[in-house]
Design a protein around this motif. Structure first.
Motif, PDB file in Angstrom:
ATOM      1  N   ILE A 241      21.125 -14.788  44.184  1.00 20.75           N
ATOM      2  CA  ILE A 241      19.788 -14.251  43.957  1.00 20.75           C
ATOM      3  C   ILE A 241      18.830 -15.386  43.641  1.00 20.75           C
ATOM      4  O   ILE A 241      19.190 -16.331  42.929  1.00 20.75           O
ATOM      5  CB  ILE A 241      19.784 -13.256  42.781  1.00 20.75           C
ATOM      6  N   LEU A 243      15.290 -15.486  41.762  1.00 19.05           N
ATOM      7  CA  LEU A 243      14.303 -14.697  41.020  1.00 19.05           C
ATOM      8  C   LEU A 243      12.964 -15.402  41.110  1.00 19.05           C
ATOM      9  O   LEU A 243      12.746 -16.426  40.457  1.00 19.05           O
ATOM     10  CB  LEU A 243      14.725 -14.554  39.553  1.00 19.05           C
ATOM     11  N   VAL A 255      19.010 -10.506  35.314  1.00 20.31           N
ATOM     12  CA  VAL A 255      20.100 -11.399  35.734  1.00 20.31           C
ATOM     13  C   VAL A 255      21.439 -10.905  35.204  1.00 20.31           C
ATOM     14  O   VAL A 255      22.475 -11.088  35.852  1.00 20.31           O
ATOM     15  CB  VAL A 255      19.844 -12.859  35.293  1.00 20.31           C
ATOM     16  N   ARG A 259      24.658  -9.594  37.574  1.00 19.76           N
ATOM     17  CA  ARG A 259      25.985 -10.234  37.442  1.00 19.76           C
ATOM     18  C   ARG A 259      27.038  -9.221  37.030  1.00 19.76           C
ATOM     19  O   ARG A 259      28.154  -9.211  37.565  1.00 19.76           O
ATOM     20  CB  ARG A 259      25.908 -11.373  36.413  1.00 19.76           C
ATOM     21  N   VAL A 266      22.679 -15.375  39.880  1.00 17.34           N
ATOM     22  CA  VAL A 266      21.332 -15.885  40.137  1.00 17.34           C
ATOM     23  C   VAL A 266      21.451 -17.386  40.356  1.00 17.34           C
ATOM     24  O   VAL A 266      22.001 -18.104  39.520  1.00 17.34           O
ATOM     25  CB  VAL A 266      20.388 -15.580  38.960  1.00 17.34           C
ATOM     26  N   VAL A 269      15.425 -20.005  40.234  1.00 22.49           N
ATOM     27  CA  VAL A 269      14.348 -19.287  39.554  1.00 22.49           C
ATOM     28  C   VAL A 269      13.021 -19.922  39.947  1.00 22.49           C
ATOM     29  O   VAL A 269      12.848 -21.142  39.838  1.00 22.49           O
ATOM     30  CB  VAL A 269      14.528 -19.349  38.021  1.00 22.49           C
ATOM     31  N   PHE A 281      19.157 -21.825  38.169  1.00 23.61           N
ATOM     32  CA  PHE A 281      19.405 -20.945  37.028  1.00 23.61           C
ATOM     33  C   PHE A 281      20.498 -21.556  36.164  1.00 23.61           C
ATOM     34  O   PHE A 281      21.531 -21.982  36.659  1.00 23.61           O
ATOM     35  CB  PHE A 281      19.831 -19.559  37.494  1.00 23.61           C
TER      36      PHE A 281
END
Length: 294
Positions: A241, A243, A255, A259, A266, A269, A281
């Motif tokens: 991911i 973010l 987050v 998970r 993640v 960021v 992250f």
């Protein structure tokens, strides 16, 4: 900017005293910070049990949150300074997916800039052939990063663009290929199947590709991000991911939900609009951010 400054701090004042009132406030703060109801309840229960054993409540909460990220980072074979997978032989292929308006194109541009700054050759593929201005926007980012750029015809087949870009990257010995795709609602089955086709084309042309399929989520949408991640994972193997827009939210607990419930880490960021505003992250930084004094 340290991205952890953007997450909502969850500790009630004077939390060293654990009673029904402080536990209720903690649960409310966790939920408001987008940890989700289930995770929030589990963390509160962990704190309550630890307090019954005479343990420090803040340390027990930190341990409970850290436990969610067990297996991430170096323990999962991912070097802390290089959070994304790298192919045994170039090119490494990263496929970017997400709904409209999440900041996907900007994220790709910032990652291209970051990778180029690390000395890696980069190619960017504009497989979003539908959104007006998408190709031009991505081309500007690629130019800023001094990355090669591949585009298709407006309204053309995104899978064909991905195929052509991979062929070009292989021919030129490019280190990393970043493939953009059109933003699409996760409820639109036809467009989601089209995305799966792009994924299949990459897999057939190169073993192991895409080496990362990164779902870009808008950090401000909260728990709706979990719905998006679940639906995109039905069509492509989401491995991480990003973010985006963390600088626009005071939350970030999503987050943990991602998970715990889906097993998706993640990776990156986004903390601004500049080319350097993309950071790896860091689970420990996240824990310290949410547990900082309110």
């Amino acid at each position: 900017m340290k991205w952890s400054r953007a997450v909502r701090r969850v500790l009630p004042r004077a939390f060293r005293k654990v009673d029904a009132e402080s536990l209720e406030e903690l649960e409310e703060r966790l939920i408001m910070a987008d940890f989700g109801v289930d995770a929030s309840l589990r963390f509160v229960q962990a704190v309550e049990r630890a307090a019954g054993r005479g343990e420090d409540p803040v340390s027990s909460l930190a341990a409970a949150i850290r436990g969610v990220f067990d297996g991430d980072g170096a323990a999962a074979g991912i070097a802390p300074a290089t959070p994304l997978a790298v192919a045994p032989a170039p090119p490494t292929v990263y496929l970017f997916v997400g709904v409209n308006g999440t900041g996907k194109t900007t994220t790709i541009g910032k990652l291209a800039h970051r990778l180029a700054g690390e000395g890696r050759s980069v190619m960017v593929a504009a497989a979003d052939t539908y959104r007006a201005g998408a190709t031009e926007q991505l081309a500007r980012w690629a130019d800023r990063a001094r990355a090669d750029f591949v585009r298709g015809q407006p309204g053309g087949d995104p899978a064909a663009v991905a195929f052509d870009a991979l062929e070009a990257a292989r021919a030129r010995g490019t280190d990393v290929l970043l493939v953009d795709t059109a933003g699409r609602l996760h409820t639109h089955k036809g467009l989601m199947e089209q995305l799966a086709k792009v994924d299949r084309v990459l897999r057939r042309r190169q073993e192991g590709a895409p080496h990362e399929t990164l779902l870009v989520l808008d950090a401000t949408v909260g728990q709706n991000g979990l719905v998006q991640a679940r639906e995109f994972s039905r069509y492509v193997a989401v491995t991480g991911i990003v973010l985006a827009k963390m600088d626009s939210t005071a939350r970030g607990g999503i987050v943990v939900s991602l998970r715990r419930e889906l097993g998706i880490p993640v990776r990156l960021v986004g903390v601004g609009e500049g080319p350097r505003d993309l950071e790896p992250f860091d689970a420990e930084e996240f824990v310290q951010g949410v547990l900082a004094a309110s």
